[in-house]
Enzyme design. Structure first.
Site, PDB file in Angstrom:
ATOM      1  N   ASP A 145     -25.356  -3.859 -64.899  1.00  0.00           N
ATOM      2  CA  ASP A 145     -25.098  -5.260 -65.275  1.00  0.00           C
ATOM      3  C   ASP A 145     -24.277  -5.880 -64.138  1.00  0.00           C
ATOM      4  O   ASP A 145     -23.083  -6.144 -64.292  1.00  0.00           O
ATOM      5  CB  ASP A 145     -24.326  -5.295 -66.608  1.00  0.00           C
TER       6      ASP A 145
ATOM      7  N   GLU B 118     -29.943 -15.418 -68.761  1.00  0.00           N
ATOM      8  CA  GLU B 118     -29.604 -13.988 -68.748  1.00  0.00           C
ATOM      9  C   GLU B 118     -30.853 -13.205 -69.154  1.00  0.00           C
ATOM     10  O   GLU B 118     -31.554 -13.609 -70.082  1.00  0.00           O
ATOM     11  CB  GLU B 118     -28.476 -13.760 -69.775  1.00  0.00           C
TER      12      GLU B 118
ATOM     13  N   GLN C 138     -18.276 -11.429 -71.579  1.00  0.00           N
ATOM     14  CA  GLN C 138     -19.560 -12.089 -71.875  1.00  0.00           C
ATOM     15  C   GLN C 138     -19.222 -13.351 -72.669  1.00  0.00           C
ATOM     16  O   GLN C 138     -18.556 -13.278 -73.701  1.00  0.00           O
ATOM     17  CB  GLN C 138     -20.467 -11.163 -72.697  1.00  0.00           C
TER      18      GLN C 138
ATOM     19  N   ASN D  93     -17.698  -2.903 -72.830  1.00  0.00           N
ATOM     20  CA  ASN D  93     -18.431  -3.744 -73.776  1.00  0.00           C
ATOM     21  C   ASN D  93     -19.722  -3.086 -74.263  1.00  0.00           C
ATOM     22  O   ASN D  93     -19.949  -2.951 -75.470  1.00  0.00           O
ATOM     23  CB  ASN D  93     -18.725  -5.078 -73.072  1.00  0.00           C
TER      24      ASN D  93
ATOM     25  N   TYR E  38     -20.948  -1.144 -63.388  1.00  0.00           N
ATOM     26  CA  TYR E  38     -20.416  -2.482 -63.670  1.00  0.00           C
ATOM     27  C   TYR E  38     -20.088  -2.587 -65.169  1.00  0.00           C
ATOM     28  O   TYR E  38     -20.553  -3.490 -65.870  1.00  0.00           O
ATOM     29  CB  TYR E  38     -21.427  -3.575 -63.280  1.00  0.00           C
TER      30      TYR E  38
ATOM     31  N   CYS F 248     -27.648 -11.818 -64.848  1.00  0.00           N
ATOM     32  CA  CYS F 248     -27.339 -13.228 -65.132  1.00  0.00           C
ATOM     33  C   CYS F 248     -27.907 -14.114 -64.027  1.00  0.00           C
ATOM     34  O   CYS F 248     -27.577 -15.296 -63.967  1.00  0.00           O
ATOM     35  CB  CYS F 248     -25.833 -13.429 -65.277  1.00  0.00           C
TER      36      CYS F 248
ATOM     37  N   GLU G 215     -16.540   0.811 -62.697  1.00  0.00           N
ATOM     38  CA  GLU G 215     -16.183  -0.610 -62.660  1.00  0.00           C
ATOM     39  C   GLU G 215     -15.113  -0.765 -61.585  1.00  0.00           C
ATOM     40  O   GLU G 215     -14.270   0.110 -61.399  1.00  0.00           O
ATOM     41  CB  GLU G 215     -15.671  -0.993 -64.064  1.00  0.00           C
TER      42      GLU G 215
HETATM   43  C1  LIG Z   1     -21.582  -9.158 -65.191  1.00  0.00           C
HETATM   44  S1  LIG Z   1     -20.056  -8.288 -65.336  1.00  0.00           S
HETATM   45  C2  LIG Z   1     -20.490  -7.070 -66.513  1.00  0.00           C
HETATM   46  C3  LIG Z   1     -19.366  -6.403 -67.235  1.00  0.00           C
HETATM   47  C4  LIG Z   1     -19.724  -5.578 -68.476  1.00  0.00           C
HETATM   48  N1  LIG Z   1     -21.032  -4.981 -68.398  1.00  0.00           N
HETATM   49  C5  LIG Z   1     -19.635  -6.433 -69.729  1.00  0.00           C
HETATM   50  O1  LIG Z   1     -20.658  -6.599 -70.419  1.00  0.00           O
HETATM   51  O2  LIG Z   1     -18.519  -6.931 -70.032  1.00  0.00           O
HETATM   52  C6  LIG Z   1     -19.991  -7.461 -63.811  1.00  0.00           C
HETATM   53  C7  LIG Z   1     -18.819  -6.519 -63.676  1.00  0.00           C
HETATM   54  O3  LIG Z   1     -18.962  -5.863 -62.409  1.00  0.00           O
HETATM   55  C8  LIG Z   1     -17.679  -5.691 -61.830  1.00  0.00           C
HETATM   56  N2  LIG Z   1     -17.958  -5.517 -60.386  1.00  0.00           N
HETATM   57  C9  LIG Z   1     -18.129  -6.466 -59.441  1.00  0.00           C
HETATM   58  N3  LIG Z   1     -18.487  -5.903 -58.263  1.00  0.00           N
HETATM   59  C10 LIG Z   1     -18.546  -4.558 -58.474  1.00  0.00           C
HETATM   60  C11 LIG Z   1     -18.890  -3.453 -57.653  1.00  0.00           C
HETATM   61  N4  LIG Z   1     -19.227  -3.609 -56.379  1.00  0.00           N
HETATM   62  N5  LIG Z   1     -18.875  -2.228 -58.210  1.00  0.00           N
HETATM   63  C12 LIG Z   1     -18.531  -2.045 -59.508  1.00  0.00           C
HETATM   64  N6  LIG Z   1     -18.193  -3.071 -60.334  1.00  0.00           N
HETATM   65  C13 LIG Z   1     -18.211  -4.303 -59.835  1.00  0.00           C
HETATM   66  C14 LIG Z   1     -16.899  -6.919 -62.241  1.00  0.00           C
HETATM   67  O4  LIG Z   1     -15.523  -6.651 -62.229  1.00  0.00           O
HETATM   68  C15 LIG Z   1     -17.459  -7.161 -63.657  1.00  0.00           C
HETATM   69  O5  LIG Z   1     -16.652  -6.513 -64.619  1.00  0.00           O
END
Ligand SMILES: C[S@@+](CC[C@H](N)C(=O)[O-])C[C@H]1O[C@@H](n2cnc3c(N)ncnc32)[C@H](O)[C@@H]1O
Length: 369
Positions: free
Chosen positions: A299, A358, A192, A224, A219, A324, A240
């Site tokens: 997320d 966001e 973030q 975090n 996700y 986001c 994740e």
């Molecule tokens: C917006 S970030 C949020 C991460 C976490 N909530 C944070 O606050 O640090 C989205 C996360 O989703 C993961 N991601 C992307 N596509 C995904 C999927 N199809 N299934 C699970 N995770 C996924 C990415 O690696 C990333 O870490």
């Protein structure tokens, strides 16, 4: 009042809002209200950010001119723009930027074929990543020396190669409601970008959890949200897609004395298939039937939620959606609000001086479903 936060305003394609901060907040709130009033009649709460030094990660191009180097950003009307300040970056990054450039300029080998620099700053660490179009093994000694002189973690990258001086694992702390949480994560993983807003998001989620049993978080990155929220729940299941994030999420449990989370390295789409009975080796002994989810937290990336994820989560009582991208959030709420009502909606100004927004949305299953 005009926005005078940066001298490159109107030329740089990164921070394009040319209005005072109060006006920016007003415009963002109006935009969100115009899109989401159909789902929510209450007050859209806004979490404001500091307007300088709020960004803990940044990427710049490098421009070569005779013996001099400059940082560049994409230009509004030009392919790139030479910049000599970037007030949005964390103070540690702002202080390092000129010093790094001065030291690179002094060394022919270090500056040859350098085309970009990335920075990540945490509460205790700073990392610079130098991007090259050449074989970086030939400048190993110079890179080691540079890392020592600047006393930083340094990574050099070129196609298929990476050299690390110091650590590529960064340490950070978050303060959520006067409790300190400790994290480790890898520089390339999702982070973030606005730490104070991240803390505000976690507090907002925590304040909106009523009658907790088990949490499913999709996700989850390196944990975090998961780590602080785990103290509110009996058990947590969190998934994740990134292998290194899950590795660090597990480490972060140990760092914070947490033992009620199962982290799964699976995509959300795979996890939904697993809930449907498909077997996956990566479930590693986790019995999905043992959970009683009172809350689902999502997320997702900018693309929003897959249909299969929506169809699964709408069977649950409470959904917390951090987004986001208001466009995909609106699309997904069109589906989710057939079964759920929005009971709280917050705007987090994570991306100051830009049009990005966001949002945090709290949904509860409608009584008559
Ligand atoms: C917006 S970030 C949020 C991460 C976490 N909530 C944070 O606050 O640090 C989205 C996360 O989703 C993961 N991601 C992307 N596509 C995904 C999927 N199809 N299934 C699970 N995770 C996924 C990415 O690696 C990333 O870490």
């Amino acid at each position: 009042m005009k926005n005078s936060h940066c001298k490159h305003l109107k030329e740089c394609a990164s921070c394009t809002f040319d209005t005072s901060y109060d006006e920016q907040i007003g415009l963002k709130k109006d935009f969100i209200a115009s899109k989401f009033s159909k789902f929510y009649k209450g007050e859209f709460k806004v979490f404001r950010s500091k307007t300088k030094h709020y960004r803990c990660r940044a990427e710049f191009g490098i421009y070569h001119e005779n013996d001099r180097l400059s940082y560049t950003m994409n230009g509004l009307n030009t392919k790139y723009l030479k910049i000599d300040e970037c007030p949005k970056v964390d103070e540690k990054i702002a202080n390092l930027m000129p010093n790094l450039l001065k030291n690179l300029e002094k060394d022919e080998k270090l500056k040859f074929k350098l085309f970009g620099v990335e920075f990540v700053a945490t509460s205790s660490d700073i990392l610079a990543i130098l991007l090259y179009h050449k074989d970086i093994n030939s400048i190993k000694d110079e890179l080691l020396n540079l890392a020592k002189i600047l006393d930083i973690n340094l990574i050099a990258r070129s196609r298929g190669k990476k050299l690390v001086f110091g650590s590529e694992i960064l340490n950070d702390t978050l303060n959520i409601k006067d409790k300190i949480y400790h994290y480790k994560f890898e520089s390339g993983a999702f982070l973030q970008p606005n730490k104070a807003i991240n803390e505000a998001m976690i507090s907002f989620i925590s304040d909106n959890i009523k009658a907790p049993k088990d949490l499913l978080e999709m996700y989850c990155g390196h944990g975090n949200f998961t780590i602080p929220l785990s103290f509110k729940f009996r058990r947590v299941l969190a998934n994740e897609i990134s292998k290194s994030s899950i590795k660090n999420a597990t480490l972060n449990c140990e760092l914070n004395g947490v033992s009620n989370i199962n982290f799964l390295r699976m995509s959300s789409e795979e996890l939904i298939r697993a809930f449907g009975g498909e077997s996956f080796r990566r479930l590693s002994g986790v019995n999905l039937n043992e959970f009683d989810f009172s809350h689902i937290l999502v997320d997702p990336p900018r693309a929003g939620l897959d249909k299969s994820v929506i169809n699964f989560i709408k069977n649950h009582e409470n959904i917390i959606y951090i987004s986001c991208n208001p466009l995909t959030l609106e699309e997904n709420l069109n589906d989710l609000c057939k079964t759920h009502e929005v009971i709280n909606f917050a705007i987090f100004d994570q991306f100051v001086h830009t049009k990005h927004i966001e949002c945090g949305v709290i949904l509860r299953r409608k009584d008559d479903i």
